[in-house]
Design a protein around this motif. Structure first.
Motif, short mmCIF file in Angstrom:
data_model
loop_
_atom_site.label_atom_id
_atom_site.label_comp_id
_atom_site.label_asym_id
_atom_site.label_seq_id
_atom_site.Cartn_x
_atom_site.Cartn_y
_atom_site.Cartn_z
N LEU A 142 36.84 39.39 70.93
CA LEU A 142 36.54 40.74 71.37
C LEU A 142 36.58 40.76 72.89
CD1 LEU A 142 35.71 43.47 70.05
CD2 LEU A 142 33.35 42.84 70.48
N ILE A 143 37.50 41.54 73.46
CA ILE A 143 37.64 41.64 74.92
C ILE A 143 37.08 42.99 75.36
CG2 ILE A 143 39.22 41.58 76.88
CD1 ILE A 143 40.56 40.33 73.64
N ILE A 144 36.06 42.96 76.19
CA ILE A 144 35.38 44.19 76.62
C ILE A 144 35.41 44.29 78.14
CG2 ILE A 144 33.23 45.51 76.56
CD1 ILE A 144 32.45 44.01 74.06
N GLU A 145 35.89 45.41 78.64
CA GLU A 145 35.88 45.64 80.08
C GLU A 145 34.47 45.95 80.56
OE1 GLU A 145 39.64 47.65 81.98
OE2 GLU A 145 39.01 48.75 80.21
N LYS A 146 34.26 45.75 81.83
CA LYS A 146 32.96 46.07 82.40
C LYS A 146 32.74 47.58 82.38
CE LYS A 146 34.45 46.64 87.21
NZ LYS A 146 34.23 46.24 88.62
N GLU A 147 31.48 47.97 82.40
CA GLU A 147 31.13 49.38 82.43
C GLU A 147 31.54 50.00 83.76
OE1 GLU A 147 27.27 51.73 80.77
OE2 GLU A 147 26.93 50.42 82.49
N LYS A 148 32.13 51.18 83.69
CA LYS A 148 32.61 51.85 84.90
C LYS A 148 31.52 52.78 85.45
CE LYS A 148 37.25 51.83 82.94
NZ LYS A 148 38.38 52.66 82.45
N THR A 149 31.23 52.61 86.72
CA THR A 149 30.19 53.42 87.36
C THR A 149 30.63 54.87 87.46
OG1 THR A 149 29.54 51.49 88.66
CG2 THR A 149 28.71 53.63 89.38
N GLY A 150 29.71 55.78 87.17
CA GLY A 150 30.03 57.21 87.25
C GLY A 150 30.23 57.67 88.68
N ALA A 151 30.90 58.80 88.84
CA ALA A 151 31.18 59.34 90.17
C ALA A 151 29.89 59.77 90.87
CB ALA A 151 32.14 60.51 90.06
N PHE A 152 29.85 59.57 92.17
CA PHE A 152 28.67 59.95 92.95
C PHE A 152 28.73 61.44 93.26
CE2 PHE A 152 26.36 60.39 97.01
CZ PHE A 152 25.13 59.89 96.61
N LEU A 153 27.62 62.14 93.04
CA LEU A 153 27.53 63.58 93.27
C LEU A 153 27.08 63.83 94.71
CD1 LEU A 153 25.79 64.52 89.90
CD2 LEU A 153 28.23 64.55 90.42
N ALA A 154 28.06 63.85 95.62
CA ALA A 154 27.73 64.02 97.04
C ALA A 154 27.11 65.38 97.33
CB ALA A 154 28.99 63.82 97.88
N SER A 155 27.58 66.41 96.63
CA SER A 155 27.03 67.76 96.87
C SER A 155 25.55 67.83 96.50
CB SER A 155 27.83 68.79 96.06
OG SER A 155 27.78 68.47 94.67
N LYS A 156 25.17 67.14 95.44
CA LYS A 156 23.77 67.12 95.03
C LYS A 156 22.92 66.36 96.04
CE LYS A 156 20.77 66.12 91.08
NZ LYS A 156 20.71 65.61 89.69
N ALA A 157 23.49 65.28 96.59
CA ALA A 157 22.76 64.51 97.60
C ALA A 157 22.55 65.34 98.86
CB ALA A 157 23.52 63.23 97.92
N LEU A 158 23.58 66.09 99.27
CA LEU A 158 23.46 66.94 100.46
C LEU A 158 22.44 68.05 100.25
CD1 LEU A 158 27.23 67.25 101.49
CD2 LEU A 158 25.43 66.05 102.74
N SER A 159 22.42 68.62 99.06
CA SER A 159 21.46 69.69 98.78
C SER A 159 20.02 69.20 98.79
CB SER A 159 21.78 70.33 97.43
OG SER A 159 21.63 69.39 96.38
N ASN A 160 19.85 67.87 98.62
CA ASN A 160 18.51 67.28 98.67
C ASN A 160 18.18 66.70 100.05
OD1 ASN A 160 17.05 66.99 95.78
ND2 ASN A 160 19.27 66.98 95.51
N GLY A 161 19.01 67.04 101.04
CA GLY A 161 18.73 66.62 102.41
C GLY A 161 19.17 65.21 102.75
N LEU A 162 20.05 64.62 101.95
CA LEU A 162 20.53 63.26 102.22
C LEU A 162 21.87 63.35 102.93
CD1 LEU A 162 19.67 61.58 98.79
CD2 LEU A 162 18.35 61.50 100.90
N VAL A 163 21.89 63.00 104.19
CA VAL A 163 23.13 63.04 104.96
C VAL A 163 23.99 61.82 104.60
CG1 VAL A 163 22.09 64.32 106.85
CG2 VAL A 163 22.04 61.82 106.88
N PRO A 164 25.32 61.93 104.70
CA PRO A 164 26.19 60.79 104.37
C PRO A 164 25.90 59.57 105.23
CG PRO A 164 27.45 62.83 104.53
CD PRO A 164 26.08 63.14 105.04
N ASN A 165 25.57 58.48 104.60
CA ASN A 165 25.35 57.20 105.29
C ASN A 165 25.47 56.07 104.27
OD1 ASN A 165 22.83 57.13 103.89
ND2 ASN A 165 21.89 58.34 105.53
#
Length: 224
Positions: A142-165
């Motif tokens: 049984l060959i299983i690929e690693k779990e793929k990380t979901g996309a980051f919700l940048a708009s939600k982070a900005l709305s919570n006051g988290l600036v890109p860093n």
């Protein structure tokens, strides 16, 4: 038979009778299940280099599955291979190779690691995992690929006051941070759901077994 898995990192799979070759798109190396008599021709004829083979897995000691193994190892030696090669197989595999080296007066200039197959997790790295389902002298895989990380919700982070860093990359990994005011900042709240990797099965056992069906039922492709 050739199969392209467009929705995954498994670039191409080719199956010839009881032999299976897997090439992952994120790796240069090739994974080979069994080694038939004409495996070198099949690999080269499909625009792959035999020197890219990094792992060979033998499902059993039947002559049809390992008749081309010694020839392949000798060809790699003539090509001046330096990097090591990992071979997984039944417990008699080491004796088989030693006897072939003895009577053919052959030595290899690269290191060969022999791993004895046992039921359970066989190979685990950052990209995929391979499990062995063993019954007596036969093994299914049984060959299983690693779990793929979901996309980051940048708009939600900005709305919570988290600036890109640099905090964004850590939140994407699902890390949890404790703020000075005692609030918890969970990375899972700012990412989409993780996607399960592709699952491929290689079955060498020709008999009906309930455990096989239950374990392999979630595979996107099953090779017999």
């Amino acid at each position: 038979m050739k199969l392209y898995c467009l929705s995954s990192n498994i670039k191409v799979l080719k199956c010839y009778d009881s032999n299976l070759m897997i090439h992952f798109s994120f790796l240069k190396s090739v994974l080979l299940f069994n080694c038939c008599e004409s495996c070198q021709y099949l690999i080269i004829n499909n625009n792959h280099k035999i020197n890219n083979i990094s792992i060979i897995i033998l499902t059993d000691m039947h002559i049809s599955n390992l008749s081309g193994l010694v020839g392949l190892l000798s060809s790699l030696n003539l090509l001046g291979r330096i990097k090591s090669l990992h071979i997984y197989g039944p417990k008699d595999l080491a004796n088989y190779l030693e006897l072939n080296k003895k009577y053919s007066h052959t030595n290899f200039c690269y290191v060969i690691y022999i791993h004895i197959l046992t039921p359970g997790l066989v190979i685990s790295n950052h990209n995929y995992k391979i499990y062995s389902l063993g019954y007596n002298y036969e093994h299914n895989f049984l060959i299983i690929e690693k779990e793929k990380t979901g996309a980051f919700l940048a708009s939600k982070a900005l709305s919570n006051g988290l600036v890109p860093n640099s905090l964004y990359s850590r939140l994407k990994k699902g890390l949890i941070f404790l703020l000075p005011d005692g609030c918890l900042l969970s990375g899972n709240s700012f990412t989409c759901y993780n996607l399960h990797g592709s699952q491929v099965s290689f079955v060498s056992d020709r008999y009906y077994r309930r455990k096989n069906l239950e374990t392999l039922s979630g595979s996107e492709a099953i090779f017999f």
